[in-house]
Scaffold this motif. Structure first.
Motif, PDB file in Angstrom:
ATOM      1  N   CYS A 292      48.915  52.013  24.439  1.00 36.22           N
ATOM      2  CA  CYS A 292      48.380  53.378  24.498  1.00 36.22           C
ATOM      3  C   CYS A 292      47.706  53.826  23.209  1.00 36.22           C
ATOM      4  CB  CYS A 292      49.497  54.364  24.845  1.00 36.22           C
ATOM      5  SG  CYS A 292      49.823  54.445  26.614  1.00 36.22           S
ATOM      6  N   SER A 293      47.851  53.078  22.145  1.00 35.34           N
ATOM      7  CA  SER A 293      47.134  53.459  20.929  1.00 35.34           C
ATOM      8  C   SER A 293      45.723  52.888  20.923  1.00 35.34           C
ATOM      9  CB  SER A 293      47.892  52.980  19.690  1.00 35.34           C
ATOM     10  OG  SER A 293      48.121  51.589  19.785  1.00 35.34           O
ATOM     11  N   SER A 294      45.440  51.931  21.815  1.00 35.28           N
ATOM     12  CA  SER A 294      44.083  51.383  21.877  1.00 35.28           C
ATOM     13  C   SER A 294      43.381  51.680  23.187  1.00 35.28           C
ATOM     14  CB  SER A 294      44.119  49.860  21.659  1.00 35.28           C
ATOM     15  OG  SER A 294      44.930  49.229  22.625  1.00 35.28           O
ATOM     16  N   SER A 295      44.120  52.114  24.202  1.00 36.45           N
ATOM     17  CA  SER A 295      43.459  52.508  25.452  1.00 36.45           C
ATOM     18  C   SER A 295      43.849  53.916  25.874  1.00 36.45           C
ATOM     19  CB  SER A 295      43.818  51.540  26.582  1.00 36.45           C
ATOM     20  OG  SER A 295      45.169  51.685  26.959  1.00 36.45           O
ATOM     21  N   ASN A 296      44.914  54.433  25.261  1.00 36.68           N
ATOM     22  CA  ASN A 296      45.376  55.812  25.416  1.00 36.68           C
ATOM     23  C   ASN A 296      46.067  56.129  26.729  1.00 36.68           C
ATOM     24  OD1 ASN A 296      43.331  55.797  23.206  1.00 36.68           O
ATOM     25  ND2 ASN A 296      43.954  57.917  23.016  1.00 36.68           N
ATOM     26  N   ASN A 297      45.981  55.250  27.729  1.00 34.79           N
ATOM     27  CA  ASN A 297      46.847  55.429  28.895  1.00 34.79           C
ATOM     28  C   ASN A 297      47.153  54.081  29.516  1.00 34.79           C
ATOM     29  OD1 ASN A 297      44.907  54.696  30.937  1.00 34.79           O
ATOM     30  ND2 ASN A 297      44.068  56.768  30.905  1.00 34.79           N
ATOM     31  N   LEU A 298      48.035  54.084  30.503  1.00 32.74           N
ATOM     32  CA  LEU A 298      48.480  52.857  31.169  1.00 32.74           C
ATOM     33  C   LEU A 298      48.086  52.867  32.648  1.00 32.74           C
ATOM     34  CD1 LEU A 298      52.026  52.755  29.525  1.00 32.74           C
ATOM     35  CD2 LEU A 298      50.061  51.321  28.929  1.00 32.74           C
ATOM     36  N   ASP A 299      46.979  53.513  32.940  1.00 32.59           N
ATOM     37  CA  ASP A 299      46.526  53.728  34.309  1.00 32.59           C
ATOM     38  C   ASP A 299      45.707  52.525  34.780  1.00 32.59           C
ATOM     39  OD1 ASP A 299      45.356  54.562  36.683  1.00 32.59           O
ATOM     40  OD2 ASP A 299      44.980  56.603  35.972  1.00 32.59           O
ATOM     41  N   LEU A 300      46.301  51.667  35.589  1.00 32.69           N
ATOM     42  CA  LEU A 300      45.603  50.473  36.040  1.00 32.69           C
ATOM     43  C   LEU A 300      44.599  50.768  37.147  1.00 32.69           C
ATOM     44  CD1 LEU A 300      45.883  47.608  34.900  1.00 32.69           C
ATOM     45  CD2 LEU A 300      47.070  46.986  36.999  1.00 32.69           C
ATOM     46  N   VAL A 301      44.753  51.879  37.849  1.00 30.81           N
ATOM     47  CA  VAL A 301      43.712  52.287  38.805  1.00 30.81           C
ATOM     48  C   VAL A 301      42.423  52.567  38.038  1.00 30.81           C
ATOM     49  CG1 VAL A 301      43.061  53.947  40.581  1.00 30.81           C
ATOM     50  CG2 VAL A 301      45.450  53.247  40.360  1.00 30.81           C
ATOM     51  N   GLU A 302      42.543  53.266  36.950  1.00 33.58           N
ATOM     52  CA  GLU A 302      41.385  53.537  36.096  1.00 33.58           C
ATOM     53  C   GLU A 302      40.818  52.238  35.527  1.00 33.58           C
ATOM     54  OE1 GLU A 302      41.507  55.327  31.836  1.00 33.58           O
ATOM     55  OE2 GLU A 302      41.257  57.019  33.210  1.00 33.58           O
ATOM     56  N   ALA A 303      41.687  51.304  35.157  1.00 36.97           N
ATOM     57  CA  ALA A 303      41.226  50.034  34.587  1.00 36.97           C
ATOM     58  C   ALA A 303      40.389  49.243  35.586  1.00 36.97           C
ATOM     59  CB  ALA A 303      42.417  49.203  34.126  1.00 36.97           C
ATOM     60  N   MET A 304      40.734  49.328  36.875  1.00 41.02           N
ATOM     61  CA  MET A 304      39.916  48.639  37.889  1.00 41.02           C
ATOM     62  C   MET A 304      38.489  49.166  37.875  1.00 41.02           C
ATOM     63  SD  MET A 304      42.286  48.004  41.273  1.00 41.02           S
ATOM     64  CE  MET A 304      42.917  49.676  41.501  1.00 41.02           C
ATOM     65  N   LYS A 305      38.354  50.476  37.811  1.00 35.85           N
ATOM     66  CA  LYS A 305      37.011  51.082  37.794  1.00 35.85           C
ATOM     67  C   LYS A 305      36.254  50.678  36.539  1.00 35.85           C
ATOM     68  CE  LYS A 305      34.627  55.561  37.948  1.00 35.85           C
ATOM     69  NZ  LYS A 305      34.784  57.010  38.203  1.00 35.85           N
ATOM     70  N   LEU A 306      36.912  50.775  35.390  1.00 34.14           N
ATOM     71  CA  LEU A 306      36.242  50.432  34.140  1.00 34.14           C
ATOM     72  C   LEU A 306      35.772  48.987  34.145  1.00 34.14           C
ATOM     73  CD1 LEU A 306      38.587  52.196  31.549  1.00 34.14           C
ATOM     74  CD2 LEU A 306      36.313  52.942  32.284  1.00 34.14           C
ATOM     75  N   ALA A 307      36.627  48.081  34.607  1.00 33.24           N
ATOM     76  CA  ALA A 307      36.255  46.671  34.622  1.00 33.24           C
ATOM     77  C   ALA A 307      35.044  46.432  35.515  1.00 33.24           C
ATOM     78  CB  ALA A 307      37.438  45.828  35.097  1.00 33.24           C
ATOM     79  N   SER A 308      35.043  47.049  36.693  1.00 31.15           N
ATOM     80  CA  SER A 308      33.934  46.853  37.619  1.00 31.15           C
ATOM     81  C   SER A 308      32.627  47.424  37.077  1.00 31.15           C
ATOM     82  CB  SER A 308      34.261  47.490  38.968  1.00 31.15           C
ATOM     83  OG  SER A 308      33.190  47.306  39.873  1.00 31.15           O
ATOM     84  N   LEU A 309      32.670  48.669  36.630  1.00 31.93           N
ATOM     85  CA  LEU A 309      31.434  49.302  36.157  1.00 31.93           C
ATOM     86  C   LEU A 309      30.891  48.619  34.918  1.00 31.93           C
ATOM     87  CD1 LEU A 309      32.098  53.120  36.699  1.00 31.93           C
ATOM     88  CD2 LEU A 309      31.219  51.403  38.290  1.00 31.93           C
ATOM     89  N   LEU A 310      31.785  48.220  34.024  1.00 29.10           N
ATOM     90  CA  LEU A 310      31.340  47.535  32.810  1.00 29.10           C
ATOM     91  C   LEU A 310      30.688  46.197  33.151  1.00 29.10           C
ATOM     92  CD1 LEU A 310      31.339  47.655  29.709  1.00 29.10           C
ATOM     93  CD2 LEU A 310      33.569  46.533  29.742  1.00 29.10           C
ATOM     94  N   GLY A 311      31.307  45.462  34.086  1.00 25.65           N
ATOM     95  CA  GLY A 311      30.736  44.181  34.477  1.00 25.65           C
ATOM     96  C   GLY A 311      29.385  44.319  35.160  1.00 25.65           C
ATOM     97  N   LYS A 312      29.212  45.367  35.949  1.00 24.53           N
ATOM     98  CA  LYS A 312      27.928  45.620  36.587  1.00 24.53           C
ATOM     99  C   LYS A 312      26.869  45.989  35.547  1.00 24.53           C
ATOM    100  CE  LYS A 312      30.119  47.587  40.766  1.00 24.53           C
ATOM    101  NZ  LYS A 312      29.608  46.760  41.842  1.00 24.53           N
TER     102      LYS A 312
END
Length: 418
Positions: A292-312
């Protein structure tokens, strides 16, 4: 415990799920289970419990500390000096806060690397989650520190506390710039002897890659290969800066990788994660949030979105990382990394499930549930969490949550004052 989830949406069909003990007994419409506790699944969809495969759970205590810094100044100026003050009690309260945060956002299993793993273990046991727990190992290329690490790990596994069925022990060498090759080889041999998974930060920054070239004459994955430690037991957190030949080495040795899009972007470590190349080569790729000091939360639902959009985005290809692939990474792929029979909804599988609240604007209309989950929602859509057949959260209520948050905040403020 026996549970019956009634009329939940599974693949668009109203379905009942009967859970006996910690396994899914039956999946079918209109089941009857006299004596089971009934959970109303109407206007909800069921998904496997999410698998957060790279965390430093107790770093919830450092949330918001040292923001907007690159990796090495962040570590040396903000994180390591405060971590040196951590007590076992601090880690317990920080990890317990992390467990509550993960339950709230649908994570049922996490892979952790941190200090005082026994304290994290206690938090996991009490909150009901599933975890793979490793102690962060460092020797900073000093033989005396390497010997201390070997003695500490040997003592831990010589007289271990009884293994909890929801918790797997692991080994956690921190990184190539903090752990000597000799210690990495010893840890690898120890892991083989004791049937343990191993996770390491690797290929996180371009600077790390350059340092590895200067120090060892080769790149990070090739260096691990030269040491003879690449194996199916190993997973690499980040692996941003790897080339095609290194990806082939990972596939050849069945080494897993964990993508951490939020921390990679926040620390500006890099963004061209080669998900498609890894998957094409046969590498298992899971998702993580990092601490949480480098991503600020532990929300893996959010991580799915970030990974997809970043990869696109970096590929200029809207088809690069589809939503279904992201849900796979956050569930079944994570289960392969963690070594649990979870991450899927099937008769006989571990009963680690989440109910998603469909009575929300982000699921209206609901033409494509997985698309809405990955691209429109965040962890607040999780209504109910079941792990190991036990009900951990229902209607977003977690028993004892208020006290856990209050104690964690007090612990964090006390720690920084120290």
């Amino acid at each position: 415990m026996e549970l019956l989830i009634q009329s939940t949406e599974l693949n668009g069909v109203a379905t009942d799920i009967h859970i006996v003990g910690n396994r899914i007994r039956r999946i079918a419409p209109a089941l009857h289970a006299p004596g089971a506790r009934v959970i109303d699944g109407r206007r909800k969809a069921v998904i496997p419990g999410l698998m957060n495969m790279h965390t430093h759970a107790a770093m919830t205590l450092f949330r918001g500390l040292g923001d907007d810094l690159p990796l090495m100044p962040w570590l040396k100026e903000k994180i390591w000096p405060n971590e040196a003050k951590l007590t076992e009690e601090d880690v317990y309260h920080g990890a317990k806060l992390a467990c509550v945060e993960m339950i709230r956002s649908g994570t049922t299993t996490f892979f952790d690397m941190y200090y005082h793993p026994d304290a994290t273990r206690a938090a996991v046991e009490e909150t009901g989650l599933r975890a793979v727990l490793s102690e962060a190992c460092f020797d900073h290329f000093r033989p005396e520190l390497a010997e201390q690490t070997r003695q500490r790990i040997t003592a831990r596994f010589h007289s271990p506390t009884p293994r909890h069925p929801r918790i797997r022990p692991a080994l956690g060498p921190h990184a190539l710039y903090t752990v000597s090759g000799e210690l990495l080889q010893w840890l690898h041999a120890f892991a083989q002897a004791h049937d343990l998974p191993v996770q390491i930060h690797l290929g996180e920054t371009e600077g790390e890659r350059e340092q590895c070239l200067a120090r060892f004459g080769t790149t990070p994955v090739r260096y691990l290969h030269r040491l003879g430690v690449l194996s199916p037991r190993w997973s690499l957190a980040h692996a941003l800066h790897v080339d095609d030949e290194e990806i082939a080495l990972l596939a050849e040795h069945d080494v897993k990788v964990v993508h951490n899009p939020a921390s990679n972007m926040k620390l500006a470590s890099g963004y061209r994660f080669k998900y498609r190349e890894m998957r094409s080569a046969g590498v298992t790729v899971g998702l993580g949030t990092d601490g949480c000091s480098s991503s600020n939360n532990l929300d893996l639902v959010e991580a799915m979105k970030l990974a997809s959009l970043l990869g696109k985005a970096w590929r200029n290809d809207p088809q690069a990382l589809p939503c279904g692939e992201m849900l796979y990474a956050a569930t079944e792929a994570g289960a392969r990394i963690a070594g649990f029979d979870a991450g899927r909804i099937a008769e006989g599988a571990l009963a680690d499930l989440c109910l998603v609240d469909l009575a929300m604007p982000v699921f209206t209309p609901n033409f494509h549930f997985v698309s809405n989950l990955v691209f429109a929602a965040n962890g607040s859509c999780i209504d109910t969490v079941i792990c190991d057949g036990n009900l951990l959260m229902q209607h977003r209520h977690i028993p004892g949550e208020e006290d856990i948050l209050e104690q964690a905040a007090k612990t964090a403020y006390d720690l920084i004052r120290r």
